[in-house]
Design an enzyme around this catalytic site. Structure first.
Site, short mmCIF file in Angstrom:
data_model
loop_
_atom_site.label_atom_id
_atom_site.label_comp_id
_atom_site.label_asym_id
_atom_site.label_seq_id
_atom_site.Cartn_x
_atom_site.Cartn_y
_atom_site.Cartn_z
N PHE A 11 0.85 -1.19 0.00
CA PHE A 11 0.00 0.00 0.00
C PHE A 11 0.88 1.24 0.00
CE2 PHE A 11 -3.56 2.72 1.66
CZ PHE A 11 -4.46 2.44 0.64
N THR A 98 4.13 -4.36 -4.67
CA THR A 98 5.15 -4.18 -3.64
C THR A 98 6.36 -3.55 -4.33
OG1 THR A 98 5.94 -6.46 -3.90
CG2 THR A 98 4.24 -6.08 -2.25
N LYS A 127 8.10 -5.28 -12.27
CA LYS A 127 8.88 -5.89 -13.35
C LYS A 127 9.43 -7.26 -12.95
CE LYS A 127 11.80 -2.52 -13.28
NZ LYS A 127 11.07 -1.49 -12.52
N GLU A 151 0.50 -4.94 -17.61
CA GLU A 151 0.75 -3.81 -18.51
C GLU A 151 1.71 -2.81 -17.88
OE1 GLU A 151 -0.65 -2.92 -21.92
OE2 GLU A 151 1.22 -1.89 -21.51
N GLU A 211 16.33 7.81 -7.65
CA GLU A 211 16.41 7.36 -6.27
C GLU A 211 17.78 7.70 -5.69
OE1 GLU A 211 14.70 3.33 -5.75
OE2 GLU A 211 14.05 3.61 -7.81
N ASP A 222 17.47 -1.52 -14.94
CA ASP A 222 16.01 -1.33 -15.00
C ASP A 222 15.51 -1.59 -16.43
OD1 ASP A 222 13.35 -0.12 -14.07
OD2 ASP A 222 13.91 1.24 -15.69
N LYS A 226 13.00 -4.67 -18.51
CA LYS A 226 11.90 -4.32 -19.41
C LYS A 226 12.12 -4.91 -20.80
CE LYS A 226 10.80 -0.18 -16.76
NZ LYS A 226 11.04 1.27 -16.58
N GLY A 324 5.19 7.35 -12.34
CA GLY A 324 4.18 8.20 -11.71
C GLY A 324 3.15 7.33 -11.02
#
Lengths: 351, 351
Positions: A11, A98, A127, A151, A211, A222, A226, A324
């Site tokens: 959350f 998470t 991912k 997605e 970050e 990263d 993808k 975002g």
């Protein structure tokens, strides 16, 4: 009206944004989509767990003061109990948001597996499970007659996987290339104004794009995850991260940037997967000095984009936000809509 | 295997490309899509008409020598007989690809109306019928339980209408803006290199991008029709061309181009439709000097693009070819796939 019950695992920003969307726009969405949404379980590492088979009061959850746990709410506990909640919730869709552990995808892989094994559909923006265990998890979903949708794992809510599957039907896609990391794209753009890499990273951190440890963005890991997802999903490959040759942007110097600009080119960190004539899929992450007329050269700042090379249509490109919390929550909503449509098609077929 | 029978109205570049795709890739497509395609009728102003309920030999048609009509083929005649063929063909899908008359959309409007009234689904790449009579034709389609599909009317095979309807579900789209004419975009790009409008138009004509009379491209009336389609289809408006304020690129001077470049801007001919806070839709076609970081500023040469402004996702953009005979034929194929899917969903619902 038909309804889906959701369990939100994690959350943080994204699932909280989904809860806000349901809370503020739920009725209007139900009118649009023909189904309602109700949250019946929430778990979070810091907040604990909450189960209400009749539907959680999202207003009360969203109004919890900073530092408070779910322990004070009806059906709440101060400990997360993720596995128990995932297996025992009355939800039909588990929403996994998470964090991505890029080494083994845990704990998200276990969350997704437990949900699918207990007969619930899963949507995730994570991912890790998709790139590292996607084939296994899709097989478990098929065995249990439920859906595994993701997605948001590539470009937040900007449609990429569904763009390929829904709007490019009948085409042969031979390759995909993308700008898949907003932080590195922002940094390269700032370096074009004369900043050093370190200065540009510091600015990205100050703006909240990067970050504290920007390594995964700057060194391309990263994007590597993808690219694995795009190659396996869109080109039908079966590759792992080890198959993706990776170079980040840390070796792109101010001199390289200036030299490219003098030639009418821009450096971009490009993730790419291409099917060779012999059927093999070659995947890379590397900085490329693109000519300005290239479809990806104009993609600026934190925007992401993917180009698809097709047989009948040539190259088509989708661009939009790559991150975002609300944008990523929309990815979850679009997955929930896909789960609903699949269920309706099955129900109609069985009638 | 399930099959669709097609009647091709107009046998110029686009429908000829569709016939070539079916001829060369039909079996492979059938494996991919789960249905076969057969052409049972063709009409063309110059070539005449051809009907074969058992399926036309496309190899023979595509091999016809220059200047020969269909009169020499079995089931062929040297006169087109469009209305007779459309009403009497055994085809279940009529593929309309004649030419766009921007004043009243004829003869395409009559072709589409006749096909829908006689219980056939229609796919067209023709802007005229959609922009000028779209609401009437969609109503007739609904009354007769058939489909009216027209993805190719806006950006050839690049998905725009289906991008909005299939991949942006659950979002509120408040505006669309696009570069919707490749010729004018090419001309503006060449003017950035120092050419005059007349020189750039002459080059576009030499390359086959611009027609002998480039007025519709340069003065924006081509884009105007596309804006009507986007406004009505995506924003739910009910506007006509008279509601779209239009200015072309003929008044953009070399000085304007140079001044924009000095400010980091590029002139683009932008078609736009926006819903105002009071619910009205405002639509325009006009040259705009976009800042380089705008999603449409980097769209170069004959490429087209549309940006969608959404509530949860911000701006997402699709770019790709806006013309080309194979690219436009793919739009027809994507429509045929949509007709098939709709028919299957209905069949499953009725079972």
């Amino acid at each position: 009206m038909h309804r889906h019950d959701l369990a939100l695992i994690g959350f943080g920003g994204v699932n909280r944004a989904l809860a806000e969307i349901i809370q503020t726009r739920g009725e209007e969405l139900a009118d649009d989509l023909g189904f309602g949404l109700r949250v019946v379980a929430i778990t979070d590492l810091r907040l604990g767990s909450l189960m209400q088979t009749g539907g959680i009061d999202l207003g009360a959850v969203l109004a919890l003061p900073e530092g408070a746990t779910f322990a004070g709410l009806p059906g709440g506990a101060g400990v997360p109990q993720n596995d128990f909640v995932i297996r025992n919730t009355t939800a039909d869709i588990v929403v996994e948001a998470t964090f991505t552990n890029p080494v083994d995808g845990e704990p998200a892989v276990s969350h997704v597996r437990a949900a699918l094994e207990s007969g619930k559909s899963v949507t995730t923006t994570n991912k890790g499970p998709v790139a590292l265990a996607g084939a296994e998890l899709s097989r478990i979903a098929a065995e249990h007659g439920v859906r595994f949708e993701y997605e948001g794992a590539v470009m937040s809510g900007t449609p990429v996987l569904r763009f390929a599957s829904e709007t490019l039907k009948g085409l042969r896609v031979s390759g995909v290339q993308g700008i898949l990391n907003g932080t590195s794209n922002f940094v390269l753009g700032r370096m074009e104004t004369g900043m050093t890499l370190a200065e540009a990273v510091a600015e990205a951190q100050a703006l909240g794009y990067a970050e504290a440890d920007p390594t995964a963005d700057i060194e391309g890991s990263d994007v590597q995850l993808k690219v694995v997802i795009l190659a396996n999903e869109i080109l039908g490959a079966a590759i792992t991260t080890a198959d993706v040759r990776r170079r980040g942007i840390s070796r792109v110097s101010p001199e390289d940037i200036a030299a490219a600009a003098a030639e009418g080119r821009r450096w971009k960190l490009i993730g790419s997967a291409t099917r060779t004539p012999d059927g093999e899929v070659v995947a890379t992450v590397e900085p490329v000095a693109l000519p300005l007329e290239h479809a990806l050269a104009g993609v600026s700042g934190p925007t992401n984009a993917v180009s698809f090379d097709t047989d009948l249509l040539g190259t088509v490109t989708v661009s939009g936000p790559g991150a975002g919390r609300i944008e990523t929550a929309y990815a979850l909503l679009s997955d929930i809509i896909a789960v609903d449509q699949h269920a309706r098609t099955l129900a109609e077929a069985a009638r």
